[in-house]
Design an enzyme around this catalytic site. Structure first.
Site, PDB file in Angstrom:
ATOM      1  CE  LYS A 106       2.507  -0.638   0.299  1.00 14.21           C
ATOM      2  NZ  LYS A 106       2.045  -0.616  -1.077  1.00 14.21           N
TER       3      LYS A 106
ATOM      4  CG  ASP B 114       8.679   3.323  -3.809  1.00 18.28           C
ATOM      5  OD1 ASP B 114       9.496   3.666  -4.656  1.00 18.28           O
ATOM      6  OD2 ASP B 114       7.480   3.637  -3.855  1.00 18.28           O
TER       7      ASP B 114
HETATM    8  C1  LIG Z   1       4.863   2.875   4.550  1.00 19.31           C
HETATM    9  C2  LIG Z   1       3.965   3.124   3.409  1.00 19.31           C
HETATM   10  N1  LIG Z   1       2.889   3.905   3.600  1.00 19.31           N
HETATM   11  C3  LIG Z   1       2.014   4.160   2.610  1.00 19.31           C
HETATM   12  C4  LIG Z   1       2.197   3.645   1.344  1.00 19.31           C
HETATM   13  C5  LIG Z   1       1.214   3.985   0.262  1.00 19.31           C
HETATM   14  O1  LIG Z   1       0.493   2.914  -0.207  1.00 19.31           O
HETATM   15  P1  LIG Z   1      -0.153   2.951  -1.667  1.00 19.31           P
HETATM   16  O2  LIG Z   1       0.967   2.957  -2.660  1.00 19.31           O
HETATM   17  O3  LIG Z   1      -1.000   1.744  -1.719  1.00 19.31           O
HETATM   18  O4  LIG Z   1      -0.927   4.231  -1.759  1.00 19.31           O
HETATM   19  C6  LIG Z   1       3.308   2.821   1.103  1.00 19.31           C
HETATM   20  C7  LIG Z   1       3.531   2.245  -0.224  1.00 19.31           C
HETATM   21  O5  LIG Z   1       4.528   1.631  -0.501  1.00 19.31           O
HETATM   22  C8  LIG Z   1       4.199   2.548   2.159  1.00 19.31           C
HETATM   23  O6  LIG Z   1       5.262   1.769   1.983  1.00 19.31           O
END
Ligand SMILES: Cc1ncc(COP(=O)(O)O)c(C=O)c1O
Length: 397
Positions: free
Chosen positions: A80, A128
């Site tokens: 992120k 989150d």
């Molecule tokens: C560690 C991690 N993996 C995957 C995701 C999924 O990303 P997206 O919400 O763009 O699908 C997030 C989203 O916050 C994340 O924090």
């Protein structure tokens, strides 16, 4: 060794595979190139490792399992870091250009040339955890105030990580989707700017920049591989990660691009339900998944636009897969390297294991001894207490 990954506990629905050009239109090659060029200049930039889990691949009857480990990304713990911070820079660039009546470059913002103007532009988001951390980090780098909305279940450790980066934290009752709604409302009332990783009708530019930033991962993968993977198992919350990676892979490898399998927790399977319904569908998250980053009930519209064409399959995984998958990375098969991964990072791996071991799903997904599976290990240990509990639950084995 793999008994915990019962494939009967997975949901599977075929993708819609509509024909179209979303992979090069919603996110263009220029969007990806602009983000990659900028981010490569940030202090501390270094490609993350693409780890080959050969012993695991062998045990699953696959040719390769490639795990892109985003744990070290900019010292922030997740992929992120590429999205929110870059999108923050773009908002500042746009607003400051407008205020001065002439274009300014990202480099101007980065160097603090317009610090006084930047200090008056408040950037907000709901999160989150990981996206907020990226935004808070970007705001601190670029000198803008940052305000972050979190829901009742976001751990205090994650909140503290954002506070430590200088963000004002607002904790609400309710879930992630409620926090998104409040961030939007208060931003509108106060003239602040929402830097969201999810899009909605009329709000697409910033989430597109977020996704363009994620494209750096694809570039790094392509830079070190001489031929494309056959499959990419991509975990999803709102779908931004999966869609950005799918688009990047399509742009890079065209018809040779890997088959994209979207993986969600069964407790928050909004894209899976969208595929099943044949149109974008929201669900109410009733119970929080331990895969905190994936706990989203509303898909991002621009991500769905890409996935409706690019995703070949949608899978759901139960909560019970998370612990075993995390421990398998930490205490690997054979000589595979040890990896520390957070709860949201392991969803794609868990789904790969269960799918490879199920005759039915293995066949449906076209997995065989020649398959080269790409996984995005989207976070390292971003919540040390949760990680310690998962490791302890597995005993000393
Ligand atoms: C560690 C991690 N993996 C995957 C995701 C999924 O990303 P997206 O919400 O763009 O699908 C997030 C989203 O916050 C994340 O924090």
């Amino acid at each position: 060794m793999f008994d915990d990954f019962e494939s009967a506990r997975m949901g599977h629905v075929a993708g819609l595979r509509r024909s179209g050009d979303a992979a090069g239109r919603v996110l263009t090659a220029a969007d990806f190139a602009g983000a990659a060029q900028e981010i490569a200049q940030w202090e501390g930039y270094r490609p993350t490792p693409l780890v080959e889990l050969d012993a695991l691949a062998g045990a699953l009857g696959l040719a390769k399992v490639l795990y892109k480990d985003e744990g070290p990304r900019f010292g922030l713990g997740s992929f992120k870091a590429l999205g929110g911070a870059y999108a923050a820079l773009r908002v500042l660039q746009q607003e400051i250009s407008q205020a001065l009546g002439r274009p300014v470059s990202p480099g101007d913002i980065r160097s603090g040339r317009h610090a006084e103007l930047a200090s008056r532009i408040v950037l907000v988001t709901a999160t989150d955890g990981n996206h907020g951390r990226s935004l808070a980090w970007g705001c601190r780098r670029f000198g803008a105030p940052c305000r972050i909305y979190i829901h009742a279940e976001v751990s205090e450790a994650r909140a503290e990580a954002m506070r430590a980066l200088g963000a004002d934290m607002v904790r609400i009752e309710g879930n992630y989707d409620d926090s998104v709604a409040l961030a939007r409302e208060e931003a509108e009332a106060n003239g602040w700017f929402v830097v969201s990783d999810t899009s909605w009708p009329g709000y697409t530019e910033t989430p597109r920049d977020v996704m363009a930033g994620y494209g750096v991962m694809v570039k790094e993968v392509c830079d070190v591989l001489d031929r494309p993977p056959t499959h990419a198992f991509l975990q999803a919350g709102v779908g931004g990660l999966a869609a950005a990676v799918a688009a990047g892979l399509r742009q890079q490898w065209g018809r040779e691009a890997p088959r994209v399998v979207v993986v969600e927790p069964e407790l928050a399977a909004c894209l899976f339900e969208s595929a099943r319904a044949g149109r974008m569908t929201c669900i109410r998250v009733e119970e929080e998944t331990v895969m905190a980053g994936l706990s989203c009930g509303e898909p991002s519209g621009i991500a769905w636009e890409i996935l409706v064409e690019e995703a070949s399959d949608f899978l759901t995984v139960p909560e019970s897969f998370v612990g075993p998958a995390t421990r398998l990375l930490a205490r690997p098969v054979g000589n595979d390297p040890e990896i520390e991964a957070g709860e949201s990072a392991v969803a794609g791996l868990a789904a790969t294991i269960a799918a490879a071991r199920s005759e039915e799903i293995r066949g449906a997904l076209g997995l065989d001894a020649g398959s080269r599976v790409l996984l995005i290990g989207s976070e390292g240990v971003t919540d040390p207490d949760a990680y310690a509990a998962i490791m302890a639950a597995g005993g000393g084995a």
